[in-house]
Motif scaffolding. Structure first.
Motif, PDB file in Angstrom:
ATOM      1  N   GLU A   1     -19.424  18.133 -12.372  1.00 26.29           N
ATOM      2  CA  GLU A   1     -19.910  19.180 -11.471  1.00 26.29           C
ATOM      3  C   GLU A   1     -18.830  19.613 -10.483  1.00 26.29           C
ATOM      4  O   GLU A   1     -18.644  20.795 -10.227  1.00 26.29           O
ATOM      5  N   CYS A   2     -18.127  18.652  -9.929  1.00 22.37           N
ATOM      6  CA  CYS A   2     -17.077  18.949  -8.952  1.00 22.37           C
ATOM      7  C   CYS A   2     -15.945  19.742  -9.609  1.00 22.37           C
ATOM      8  O   CYS A   2     -15.438  20.712  -9.037  1.00 22.37           O
TER       9      CYS A   2
ATOM     10  N   ALA B   1       0.850  -1.181   0.000  1.00 28.48           N
ATOM     11  CA  ALA B   1       0.000   0.000   0.000  1.00 28.48           C
ATOM     12  C   ALA B   1       0.889   1.236   0.000  1.00 28.48           C
ATOM     13  O   ALA B   1       1.734   1.395   0.873  1.00 28.48           O
ATOM     14  N   LEU B   2       0.709   2.075  -0.996  1.00 30.49           N
ATOM     15  CA  LEU B   2       1.495   3.294  -1.094  1.00 30.49           C
ATOM     16  C   LEU B   2       0.647   4.479  -0.673  1.00 30.49           C
ATOM     17  O   LEU B   2      -0.517   4.579  -1.019  1.00 30.49           O
ATOM     18  N   SER B   3       1.229   5.371   0.065  1.00 29.58           N
ATOM     19  CA  SER B   3       0.511   6.575   0.444  1.00 29.58           C
ATOM     20  C   SER B   3       0.504   7.531  -0.739  1.00 29.58           C
ATOM     21  O   SER B   3       1.243   7.369  -1.703  1.00 29.58           O
ATOM     22  N   VAL B   4      -0.325   8.556  -0.645  1.00 28.45           N
ATOM     23  CA  VAL B   4      -0.416   9.545  -1.715  1.00 28.45           C
ATOM     24  C   VAL B   4       0.929  10.234  -1.888  1.00 28.45           C
ATOM     25  O   VAL B   4       1.370  10.491  -3.000  1.00 28.45           O
ATOM     26  N   ALA B   5       1.620  10.500  -0.790  1.00 30.86           N
ATOM     27  CA  ALA B   5       2.922  11.167  -0.866  1.00 30.86           C
ATOM     28  C   ALA B   5       3.941  10.286  -1.581  1.00 30.86           C
ATOM     29  O   ALA B   5       4.756  10.780  -2.362  1.00 30.86           O
ATOM     30  N   GLN B   6       3.898   8.977  -1.334  1.00 29.90           N
ATOM     31  CA  GLN B   6       4.843   8.076  -1.972  1.00 29.90           C
ATOM     32  C   GLN B   6       4.584   7.980  -3.470  1.00 29.90           C
ATOM     33  O   GLN B   6       5.515   7.977  -4.256  1.00 29.90           O
TER      34      GLN B   6
ATOM     35  N   GLN C   1      -8.978  16.463  -9.792  1.00 25.71           N
ATOM     36  CA  GLN C   1      -9.529  15.113  -9.921  1.00 25.71           C
ATOM     37  C   GLN C   1      -9.307  14.316  -8.638  1.00 25.71           C
ATOM     38  O   GLN C   1     -10.185  13.581  -8.192  1.00 25.71           O
ATOM     39  N   LYS C   2      -8.140  14.458  -8.026  1.00 21.22           N
ATOM     40  CA  LYS C   2      -7.880  13.762  -6.762  1.00 21.22           C
ATOM     41  C   LYS C   2      -8.827  14.251  -5.678  1.00 21.22           C
ATOM     42  O   LYS C   2      -9.375  13.456  -4.904  1.00 21.22           O
ATOM     43  N   THR C   3      -9.028  15.577  -5.610  1.00 19.51           N
ATOM     44  CA  THR C   3      -9.924  16.143  -4.605  1.00 19.51           C
ATOM     45  C   THR C   3     -11.350  15.642  -4.809  1.00 19.51           C
ATOM     46  O   THR C   3     -12.012  15.238  -3.853  1.00 19.51           O
ATOM     47  N   CYS C   4     -11.799  15.656  -6.059  1.00 20.84           N
ATOM     48  CA  CYS C   4     -13.146  15.179  -6.358  1.00 20.84           C
ATOM     49  C   CYS C   4     -13.273  13.681  -6.083  1.00 20.84           C
ATOM     50  O   CYS C   4     -14.318  13.215  -5.640  1.00 20.84           O
ATOM     51  N   GLY C   5     -12.208  12.934  -6.324  1.00 24.58           N
ATOM     52  CA  GLY C   5     -12.221  11.500  -6.044  1.00 24.58           C
ATOM     53  C   GLY C   5     -12.415  11.204  -4.570  1.00 24.58           C
ATOM     54  O   GLY C   5     -13.159  10.293  -4.195  1.00 24.58           O
TER      55      GLY C   5
ATOM     56  N   LEU D   1      -1.330  19.784 -14.127  1.00 25.44           N
ATOM     57  CA  LEU D   1      -1.127  19.515 -12.694  1.00 25.44           C
ATOM     58  C   LEU D   1      -2.347  19.947 -11.889  1.00 25.44           C
ATOM     59  O   LEU D   1      -2.793  19.236 -10.982  1.00 25.44           O
ATOM     60  N   ALA D   2      -2.893  21.118 -12.219  1.00 25.38           N
ATOM     61  CA  ALA D   2      -4.079  21.614 -11.519  1.00 25.38           C
ATOM     62  C   ALA D   2      -5.267  20.682 -11.753  1.00 25.38           C
ATOM     63  O   ALA D   2      -6.028  20.389 -10.822  1.00 25.38           O
ATOM     64  N   ALA D   3      -5.421  20.197 -12.978  1.00 28.78           N
ATOM     65  CA  ALA D   3      -6.526  19.282 -13.296  1.00 28.78           C
ATOM     66  C   ALA D   3      -6.387  17.977 -12.520  1.00 28.78           C
ATOM     67  O   ALA D   3      -7.371  17.427 -12.015  1.00 28.78           O
TER      68      ALA D   3
END
Length: 89
Positions: free
Chosen positions: A79-80, A19-24, A52-56, A46-48
């Motif tokens: 929408e997000c 399991a990898l963290s988001v930072a890894q 997408q990660k935030t909306c996920g 990068l912004a997109a």
């Protein structure tokens, strides 16, 4: 018996998956093979990806609840994404 072996095998494969963290995963650089150049990602891309990660994350929280309003991921993402783009402006 086959079902038991199938479940046992799938459980063992899942338990050995690291399991990898988001930072890894963000810190990993793509491997560039000999003769290839590294792809440059624009600030807009990068912004997109960040939107997408935030909306996920939001989608995972509301999926299967009444807040999802019967929407599928593509509708929710649209929408997000619009909402988050509006916040940046």
């Amino acid at each position: 018996m086959r079902l038991f072996l199938s479940l046992l095998l799938s459980a063992s494969l899942i338990s050995f998956t690291p399991a990898l963290s988001v930072a890894q995963t963000a810190a990993k650089k793509p491997e560039v093979q000999k003769g290839q150049t590294e792809k440059v990602i624009s600030p807009g891309q990068l912004a997109a990806r960040e939107r997408q990660k935030t909306c996920g994350v939001e989608w995972k929280k509301i999926k299967g609840t009444k807040a999802a309003d019967g929407k599928a991921w593509p509708q929710f993402w649209s929408e997000c994404n619009k909402r988050l783009k509006g916040q940046q402006a």
